[in-house]
Structure formats: C-alpha cells, structure tokens
Design an enzyme around this catalytic site. Sequence first.
Site, PDB file in Angstrom:
ATOM      1  N   LYS A  72       0.831  -1.200   0.000  1.00 53.97           N
ATOM      2  CA  LYS A  72       0.000   0.000   0.000  1.00 53.97           C
ATOM      3  C   LYS A  72       0.867   1.251   0.000  1.00 53.97           C
ATOM      4  O   LYS A  72       0.676   2.153  -0.834  1.00 53.97           O
ATOM      5  CB  LYS A  72      -0.924   0.014   1.224  1.00 53.97           C
ATOM      6  N   ASP A  83      -6.313   0.750   0.796  1.00 50.03           N
ATOM      7  CA  ASP A  83      -6.458   1.032   2.223  1.00 50.03           C
ATOM      8  C   ASP A  83      -7.850   0.580   2.658  1.00 50.03           C
ATOM      9  O   ASP A  83      -8.570  -0.093   1.906  1.00 50.03           O
ATOM     10  CB  ASP A  83      -6.208   2.513   2.522  1.00 50.03           C
TER      11      ASP A  83
END
Length: 242
Positions: free
Chosen positions: A136, A154
């Site tokens: 991420k 996320d």
Amino acid sequence: MPNAGAARTPTGESRLALVRRARRINRELARLYPDAHCELDFTSPLELLVATILSAQCTDKRVNQVTPGLFARYPAAADYAAADREELEGLIRSTGFYRSKANSIIGLGRKLCEEHGGEVPGDLDALVKLPGVGRKTANVVLGNAFGVPGLTVDTHFGRLVRRFGWTAETDPVKVEHAVGELFPPKDWTLLSHRLIWHGRRICHSRRPACGACPLAHWCPSFGEGPTDEADAAALVRNGPFS
C-alpha cells in the site's frame, strides 16, 4: 466452451457487465471529485514515503500538522539514519505508535543510504524491501511521486470495492489484483484517490450516506445506510478527513 464474458461475478452479473458498471462508477467518481489527489503534503518521494508511514492508524490532517517540522529537521535520508531516537519520537508522538514508526523511519534512512545512495527507489520490488513499507505504501509513493500506476488498497478502498461488488476478496493483495483487472493501468492511481475520497465523504464504514450518494443507481449495496435523502445528507462530510 463458456463465453468469458458470461463468467459469474460476486454480484451474479456477467464479467462484461461488471467491467462496464465498474468503469461507469469510475466516470461518475471523476465527475464528483475532479480534484482528487493524495491528501498528504509532500515535496519529494522521501517526504511522501515518511508521511505515508506516519499515516498508519492516523489521520492525514494530523500527519500534515507534524511533517513540516519533521521535514525541516530531517531533510535527507542520512538525517533520518543518524536521528536521535528520543528526539524523533517526540516529533512524531502525536501520530500514534510512535516507537514503531520511529524504528521504521530510522531503519528506512539507513537502508536508503546503504543500498540506494540515499534516494527513494522508483520500483515496487525495491520499495517493499524497505523498513515499514508494504504494497500500500509503495503504491502511494509510486503513483504520486513517480507517476507509476498503482492501486492503494487502504480500508476505504477495500470497503468500497466490496460494496460495489467489484470483488469479494478481503486480502489486500488479492483485492489489488482483482480490481486492477477491471481497469487499464493508466486509471489506477486516480481511481484509488477517488475511491478514498468517496469513502471519507459519503460511503462511511458504519453508516454510509446511501440516500445522498450519486452512485446509488450502480451500487448493489444501496440500503446499507439511510436511504432517506435528508437523513443521508446529514452524514455527508466535507473534511478534514481520516
């Protein structure tokens, strides 16, 4: 042999119908959020990398309050590598989990100096080998500091793509790959921002503002939140966001 376009999906629609609906939602998101962007303040790949590490379990607003002093004190990777731990922890304490984050940032500075000449690498494989950096974080840096397409999975992103029926996966890497197959790579970075903005503003975790959502017509999860327009409108947020 079955037609690939007829392959079933989490919503029961054909694969072709899913792709068309997903891209229609993205077009509407682009209309809703024409200025969607990374809400962390930065001027370099290193600043974005550090800010993203600090953003774990913390709001972007709080991180942006902390980073001006932090970036002034530690302008280069070598400065993080040589940082006094107690001083660094003091500067980032308000972001939470400051001891763990300090470990990651000091380790990050050292590894950048030892293996990358003090510069942030611009490829995924190298980024995820850095302390405190997962896929991420790496995709945030690649997409926003280097212009390399990436999906930032996320909590907002994962929640919305499951509500939209784009995938039923919960593992972030599997979500990334499943959603990536629905869109051309050139759309990935802005799609991530748009989904995150929509999740922060309308499609909340506990009470999504369904009755005020411009995407309701294409959303199979319509009704998870209030459908009355007035009740839903009261849930819409306009920032600052978490």
